[in-house]
Scaffold this active site. Structure first.
Site, mmCIF file in Angstrom:
data_model
loop_
_atom_site.group_PDB
_atom_site.id
_atom_site.type_symbol
_atom_site.label_atom_id
_atom_site.label_comp_id
_atom_site.label_asym_id
_atom_site.label_seq_id
_atom_site.Cartn_x
_atom_site.Cartn_y
_atom_site.Cartn_z
ATOM 1 N N GLN A 191 1.565 24.566 44.037
ATOM 2 C CA GLN A 191 2.037 24.519 45.304
ATOM 3 C C GLN A 191 2.687 25.503 45.595
ATOM 4 O OE1 GLN A 191 2.824 20.682 47.195
ATOM 5 N NE2 GLN A 191 0.912 19.554 46.825
ATOM 6 N N HIS B 283 7.686 15.166 38.121
ATOM 7 C CA HIS B 283 8.081 16.007 39.620
ATOM 8 C C HIS B 283 9.036 14.754 40.520
ATOM 9 C CE1 HIS B 283 8.299 17.893 42.844
ATOM 10 N NE2 HIS B 283 7.833 18.995 42.570
ATOM 11 N N ARG C 209 14.815 19.303 38.655
ATOM 12 C CA ARG C 209 14.178 17.939 38.909
ATOM 13 C C ARG C 209 15.060 17.333 37.572
ATOM 14 N NH1 ARG C 209 8.850 21.598 38.357
ATOM 15 N NH2 ARG C 209 8.986 21.980 40.419
ATOM 16 N N HIS D 68 4.372 15.643 35.445
ATOM 17 C CA HIS D 68 4.227 16.930 36.290
ATOM 18 C C HIS D 68 4.113 18.346 35.145
ATOM 19 C CE1 HIS D 68 3.795 19.488 39.158
ATOM 20 N NE2 HIS D 68 5.017 20.256 38.926
#
Ligand code: SIN
Length: 558
Positions: free
Chosen positions: A60, A244, A290, A351
């Protein structure tokens, strides 16, 4: 005991295909490499599903690159090194960042990708770990799909590339220590073919599917790493599985991502009472790297005995939110959540695989003729934790380098000859249900090799793998069975590395070794298959492995 191949074969009895280069995978890394090679080579591109089914399609956020004149390569490099928690390769990071902007411009100018603009210039977003807005995006939150479509369109008009969908890479073949061939299966007809190329490029993506909770599509089963490992290539940094922080917390598979870019626009990460959980934790608060955000979330969720937190965008302009994140808005609406009025329930999900098959700056693995690009590779740019939106960039930058290197590669030592290679497995024991074992493995990995690890639980995973070792001896001809064997291999490698690393760094966090230990552990854990077993060794952060140094085994002499 890990067998050298997934099943028994004899190349003399199989149909064969010739080409200059075999590319495996059709995400950004595979498509870009095939396009680059098509100028001077005949390419076969195999992909185990459809051409446009890949992690890239789901990306994304975007592509990080120094485009803004107020930004600098030094700043992007520094952010990458900080996120990588002391284990990035500085030289590879320089290459990534300095060559990145040109690769983004090529996407625009040569492949006609349409990135979002504002006021006539590229609109740049901010994501976790970035100190500057530098993330190029498309259709708001559909960057991967735009990149995949642009490259896919170009590839389909390219006569030098033969795309073979629904073809699964079973194993690569070595002769004289070099990679000279590969066995692929047509997954619909269940037939095998030998491909004899000059070079093989693994671009087969990651391994999120080995976790029960993941943002990855189900095809991400670690096939490329498993194939390279079985052939004797070194793999590294596999304990650094990135979670994530903000997958949508509703029951669906795979988990839908709520892009970090939404936090870049001002979304707040809050608990059920509305308290900001990142305040006072890191100077970048919600936009901390993250691993830092995930570690804090785990702490808060444990304290509050809950399994999710919330993203809150209700204080932001609703029109802007709908326009900037159309997919997220729509997907959440379908789940009964209007992001402009409701808080978004989120929790961490597996992720990205920060490690992979070790390569040099030309994408060469330590087996001559075998290259790796994208998530399957360990170029050194991600260290212990990948910086957001550096992954599409890595695929683009290293695809070009690999094509240049293959152009100069003379081929294996006995190139031209077609050796006979055969192997006979034991194929013993009862056939176990792949689906049951796949589910069990994914659950065990989620519970014991997740975000917080502990020696006893990690050892328990190795016991689970050993109790079910029969799976590796079973000769499955269907793709789910072959994937299962690769998933078992990856689970073994990730868990072995996680057990060995006695510290907490980047995305590897141990409850029993909670501190960073630079003195003992600023090093990589490299794994290699030796006589069916996993051999591990550590390598200081700054040292490189010798590219194309040669595999330990040679299939011809077996
Ligand atoms: C995201 O949009 O948050 C994911 C981007 C990435 O994984 O780099």
């Amino acid at each position: 005991m890990i067998p050298r191949y997934l099943f028994s074969f004899n190349t003399d009895t199989l149909p064969s295909l010739d080409c200059d280069v075999l590319v495996v995978g059709s995400g950004v890394a595979g498509l870009s490499t095939a396009l680059r090679l098509s100028g001077f080579a005949d390419v076969i591109l195999v992909t185990k599903s459809e051409l446009q089914a890949s992690s890239t399609m789901h990306a994304q956020g975007g592509i990080a690159a120094v485009i803004d004149k107020h930004d600098s390569c030094e700043s992007h490099i520094e952010d990458t090194l900080v996120a990588g928690a002391g284990l990035c390769d500085p030289e590879a990071t320089e290459v990534l960042v300095r060559e990145g902007p040109d690769r983004v411009l090529e996407l625009l100018e040569e492949y006609h990708a349409r990135f979002d603009t504002s006021g006539g210039t590229l609109d740049l977003a901010k994501e976790g770990g970035h100190t500057h807005a530098r993330v190029v995006h498309a259709r708001g939150d559909a960057t991967g799909s735009e990149v995949e479509s642009a490259l896919g369109r170009a590839l389909l008009g390219e006569p030098a590339v033969n795309v073979m969908e629904h073809h699964f890479l079973v194993d690569i073949l070595l002769d004289g220590g070099s990679c000279v061939g590969a066995i692929v299966e047509d997954t619909r007809r269940k037939t095998l073919t030998v491909v004899w190329p000059k070079a093989v490029v693994l671009a087969s993506g990651g391994t999120g599917e080995i976790y029960l909770v993941t943002t990855n599509p189900t095809i991400c089963t670690g096939d490329g790493v498993a194939v390279a490992f079985r052939a004797g290539a070194r793999v590294s940094d596999l304990e650094f599985v990135q979670f994530h922080p903000t997958a949508l917390h509703i029951p669906e598979e795979p988990k839908f991502l709520i892009s970090e870019a939404i936090r870049g626009e001002g979304a707040l990460l809050v608990d059920v009472e509305g308290n900001r959980v990142m305040e006072g934790q890191h100077p970048l608060t919600e936009l901390a790297p993250r691993d830092v955000v995930v570690a804090r979330m785990v702490e808060v969720m444990k304290e509050q005995q809950t399994n999710h937190l919330y993203l809150d965008v209700r204080h932001l302009d609703p029109e802007r939110m709908r326009a900037r994140f159309p997919n997220i808005h729509q997907h959440c609406l379908e789940a009964g959540i209007d992001i402009t009025r409701n808080r978004i329930p989120v929790s961490p999900a597996a992720h990205y695989m920060s490690g992979g098959v070790i390569t040099d700056l030309q994408g060469r693995t330590d087996i001559p003729g075998l290259y790796a690009c994208g998530e399957v590779a360990c170029t050194g740019v991600h260290g212990a934790n990948r910086l957001a939106s550096n992954s599409l960039l890595e695929g683009l930058v290293f695809a070009r380098r690999i094509a240049l290197s293959i152009d100069e590669y003379p081929g294996g030592t006995r190139q031209g000859a077609r050796p006979t290679i055969s192997w006979s497995g034991k194929a013993e024991g009862p056939r176990v249900s792949e689906d049951l074992l796949r589910g069990n493995l994914r659950e065990v990995m989620r519970d014991s090799v997740g975000m917080l690890r502990f020696e006893k639980e990690l050892s328990g995973v190795l016991e689970f793998l050993s109790d079910n070792a029969g799976v590796l001896q079973t000769e499955y001809l269907d793709v789910r069975g072959m994937e299962l064997k690769n998933m078992f291999t990856l689970a073994h490698l990730i868990t072995t590395s996680a057990l060995m690393r006695l510290e907490s760094r980047g995305c590897h966090r141990r409850r029993d070794y909670a501190d960073l230990d630079d003195w003992n552990w600023r090093k990589h854990i490299d794994l290699r298959m030796v006589e069916g077993d996993v051999a591990a060794e550590t390598r200081p952060q700054h040292s490189r492995v010798r590219p194309h140094a040669g595999a330990l085994t040679d299939d011809k002499d077996r």
